[in-house]
Design a protein around this motif. Structure first.
Motif, mmCIF file in Angstrom:
data_model
loop_
_atom_site.group_PDB
_atom_site.id
_atom_site.type_symbol
_atom_site.label_atom_id
_atom_site.label_comp_id
_atom_site.label_asym_id
_atom_site.label_seq_id
_atom_site.Cartn_x
_atom_site.Cartn_y
_atom_site.Cartn_z
ATOM 1 N N PHE A 1 0.793 -1.322 -0.107
ATOM 2 C CA PHE A 1 -0.013 -0.115 -0.113
ATOM 3 C C PHE A 1 0.820 1.421 -0.085
ATOM 4 N N GLN A 2 1.842 1.176 0.594
ATOM 5 C CA GLN A 2 2.795 2.361 0.765
ATOM 6 C C GLN A 2 4.033 2.592 -0.125
ATOM 7 N N GLY A 3 4.804 1.466 0.149
ATOM 8 C CA GLY A 3 6.138 1.337 -0.750
ATOM 9 C C GLY A 3 7.323 1.598 0.395
ATOM 10 N N GLN A 4 8.266 0.744 0.311
ATOM 11 C CA GLN A 4 9.585 1.305 1.100
ATOM 12 C C GLN A 4 9.949 2.588 1.285
ATOM 13 N N ASP A 5 10.224 3.154 0.142
ATOM 14 C CA ASP A 5 10.702 4.642 -0.189
ATOM 15 C C ASP A 5 9.855 5.274 0.710
ATOM 16 N N ALA A 6 8.539 5.677 0.428
ATOM 17 C CA ALA A 6 7.863 6.429 1.365
ATOM 18 C C ALA A 6 7.900 6.347 2.710
ATOM 19 N N ILE A 7 7.880 4.897 3.162
ATOM 20 C CA ILE A 7 7.869 4.556 4.657
ATOM 21 C C ILE A 7 9.275 5.189 5.270
ATOM 22 N N ASN A 8 10.237 5.027 4.410
ATOM 23 C CA ASN A 8 11.829 5.449 4.900
ATOM 24 C C ASN A 8 11.686 6.902 4.934
ATOM 25 N N ALA A 9 11.124 7.588 3.912
ATOM 26 C CA ALA A 9 11.227 9.189 3.890
ATOM 27 C C ALA A 9 10.441 9.754 4.868
ATOM 28 N N ARG A 10 9.194 9.043 5.262
ATOM 29 C CA ARG A 10 8.237 9.616 6.258
ATOM 30 C C ARG A 10 8.942 9.622 7.613
ATOM 31 N N LEU A 11 9.572 8.603 7.825
ATOM 32 C CA LEU A 11 10.147 8.268 9.131
ATOM 33 C C LEU A 11 11.189 9.448 9.283
ATOM 34 N N GLU A 12 12.072 9.492 8.369
ATOM 35 C CA GLU A 12 12.968 10.499 8.369
ATOM 36 C C GLU A 12 12.503 11.890 8.702
ATOM 37 N N ALA A 13 11.565 12.258 7.996
ATOM 38 C CA ALA A 13 11.203 13.299 7.941
ATOM 39 C C ALA A 13 10.554 13.997 9.279
ATOM 40 N N LYS A 14 10.172 12.740 10.119
ATOM 41 C CA LYS A 14 9.571 13.079 11.609
ATOM 42 C C LYS A 14 10.884 12.899 12.801
ATOM 43 N N GLY A 15 11.953 12.804 12.119
ATOM 44 C CA GLY A 15 13.206 12.579 12.988
ATOM 45 C C GLY A 15 13.375 11.530 13.724
ATOM 46 N N ILE A 16 12.903 10.301 13.028
ATOM 47 C CA ILE A 16 13.054 9.112 13.554
ATOM 48 C C ILE A 16 14.262 8.442 12.608
ATOM 49 N N ALA A 17 15.452 8.253 13.245
ATOM 50 C CA ALA A 17 16.322 7.508 12.349
ATOM 51 C C ALA A 17 17.458 7.155 13.511
ATOM 52 N N PRO A 18 18.387 6.321 13.143
ATOM 53 C CA PRO A 18 18.365 5.768 11.809
ATOM 54 C C PRO A 18 17.270 4.443 11.484
ATOM 55 N N VAL A 19 16.829 4.471 10.192
ATOM 56 C CA VAL A 19 15.873 3.240 10.058
ATOM 57 C C VAL A 19 16.033 3.030 8.419
ATOM 58 N N ARG A 20 15.785 1.716 8.135
ATOM 59 C CA ARG A 20 15.657 1.448 6.666
ATOM 60 C C ARG A 20 14.885 0.283 6.525
ATOM 61 N N ILE A 21 13.727 0.309 5.815
ATOM 62 C CA ILE A 21 12.690 -0.570 5.555
ATOM 63 C C ILE A 21 13.538 -1.058 4.200
ATOM 64 N N SER A 22 13.529 -2.171 3.925
ATOM 65 C CA SER A 22 14.063 -2.704 2.563
ATOM 66 C C SER A 22 13.157 -3.771 1.943
ATOM 67 N N HIS A 23 12.601 -4.761 2.893
ATOM 68 C CA HIS A 23 11.816 -5.947 2.175
ATOM 69 C C HIS A 23 10.770 -6.248 2.991
ATOM 70 N N ARG A 24 10.028 -7.098 2.232
ATOM 71 C CA ARG A 24 8.718 -7.760 2.700
ATOM 72 C C ARG A 24 9.112 -9.029 3.931
#
Length: 380
Positions: free
Chosen positions: A143-166
């Protein structure tokens, strides 16, 4: 004389600094000094277990809430596999995306194109939080895509994080599958596939683990490489949890964009036990996804204790990130911890010491912090 006075002053300041540090470290030191056998088995030889712990005291006054964090071996550069803990931010951000779409809400029915299983977003989020359902998580990722999930977490100051797979399946497909969405009882719409960028290898300590691994029934005698796996360290997990439980303590740009109704639904789903979500209690006992305090028992969790959490367990790594509330004793605290239990050093052989070492350790750790909070609450 001036030199003597200066020396004495410096000695006093150093002593004061040391005393302050000791006082600040007291909760963690007290808990980790416990002689509980489940804790000692790990803590007396802690390095192979790759333990990390983050504990937050919560103090309230009429006009403020104060967090005080205490840590043990916390280091976001030391990699551990986060497993299903990544499902919590994926679920929260799915609600956030729904909140930005006028034609959809959490009760919208949908299915993945090519699949026949229909669910609502609310059902999938409940499945994720009650029994850690992989398929439900993967649908929300489509529904969202990995890139969007990662970008939205980073925009909220939640880091480091990387979602890359199912999760639960092996797929290198970087394009999400279309969703068929029911706009009403008879009308459907199809979402566009989302193209995601190819993940780069993680450059972290302990990214390669063990002495071997199985792949397609063949043993490879070399460390297992986690470079392309999901990355969600303890500190980032804690950041997500704090924003969910106490959004008012964060700037608007750092919060999840949820309505109050959505947030209440999420909180309810986080502490709801499997039996209350309709699952068979024999198979899905109360502590099925609650490792702290109760993980080593199949007894019912008392009604006055609520645990808002998300666990993960895979590749020998067990993690729990929780906000624990005892309404009867007016106790609340946050605790996140991870442990690796893989004594033979072989990955994908399904020989991990979850029940013998990992879960007993996390359960005992939760009980020790609970007892510490109970005594702290009683103190004048």
């Amino acid at each position: 004389m001036k030199t003597l006075k200066l020396t004495l002053l410096l000695f006093f300041l150093v002593s004061l600094s040391c005393e302050t540090k000791k006082k600040e470290n007291k909760p963690m030191a007290t808990v980790l000094a416990s002689q509980n056998s489940s804790l000692r088995k790990v803590l007396d030889n802690v390095d192979p277990y790759e333990v990390q712990i983050l504990y937050t005291q919560i103090d309230r006054s009429p006009d403020s809430i104060i967090f005080t964090d205490f840590e043990f071996q916390l280091d976001h550069t030391n990699y551990f596999y986060p497993a299903s803990t990544v499902k919590l931010p994926i679920a929260v951000l799915a609600l956030e995306k729904l909140n930005l779409t006028d034609t959809l809400d959490r009760n919208t029915r949908y299915y993945i194109e090519g699949d026949s299983v229909e669910n609502t977003f609310a059902e999938d989020i409940s499945k994720i939080l009650a029994v850690s359902d992989n398929h439900a998580n993967n649908r929300l990722l489509e529904f969202q895509g990995q890139d969007a999930i990662n970008a939205r977490l980073e925009a909220k100051g939640i880091a480091p994080v990387r979602i890359s797979h199912r999760l639960g399946i092996h797929s290198d497909d970087l394009t999400t599958k279309p969703l068929v969405l029911y706009m009403n009882d008879s009308t459907t719409g199809i979402s566009e596939p989302i193209n995601n960028s190819e993940p780069l290898p993680l450059n972290l300590n302990r990214i390669k683990k063990g002495v071997g691994y199985y792949k397609k029934d063949s043993l490879h005698n070399e460390p297992f490489d986690f470079s392309f796996k999901n990355y969600y360290p303890i500190g980032s997990q804690h950041q997500v949890l704090k924003r969910i439980i106490f959004p008012e303590l964060f700037d608007a740009t750092e919060r999840f964009n949820l309505s109050e109704d959505q947030r209440e639904f999420l909180l309810n789903a986080m502490y709801t036990l499997p039996k209350d979500a309709g699952y068979d209690q024999e198979e899905y006992y109360d502590s099925y996804c609650k490792f702290f305090i109760y993980g080593d028992s199949k007894e019912n969790i008392p009604e006055h204790i609520r645990i808002y959490n998300k666990v993960g367990f895979a590749y020998g790594t067990l993690t729990d990130c929780a906000y624990i509330v005892d309404e009867k004793n007016q106790i609340e605290f946050m605790l996140t911890a991870t442990i690796l239990v893989n004594e033979d050093g072989i990955f994908n052989d399904d020989k991990y010491e979850y029940d013998e070492i990992g879960i007993p350790f996390l359960a005992a750790l939760g009980r020790e912090f609970y007892q510490y909070e109970l005594e702290r609450k009683k103190a004048p």
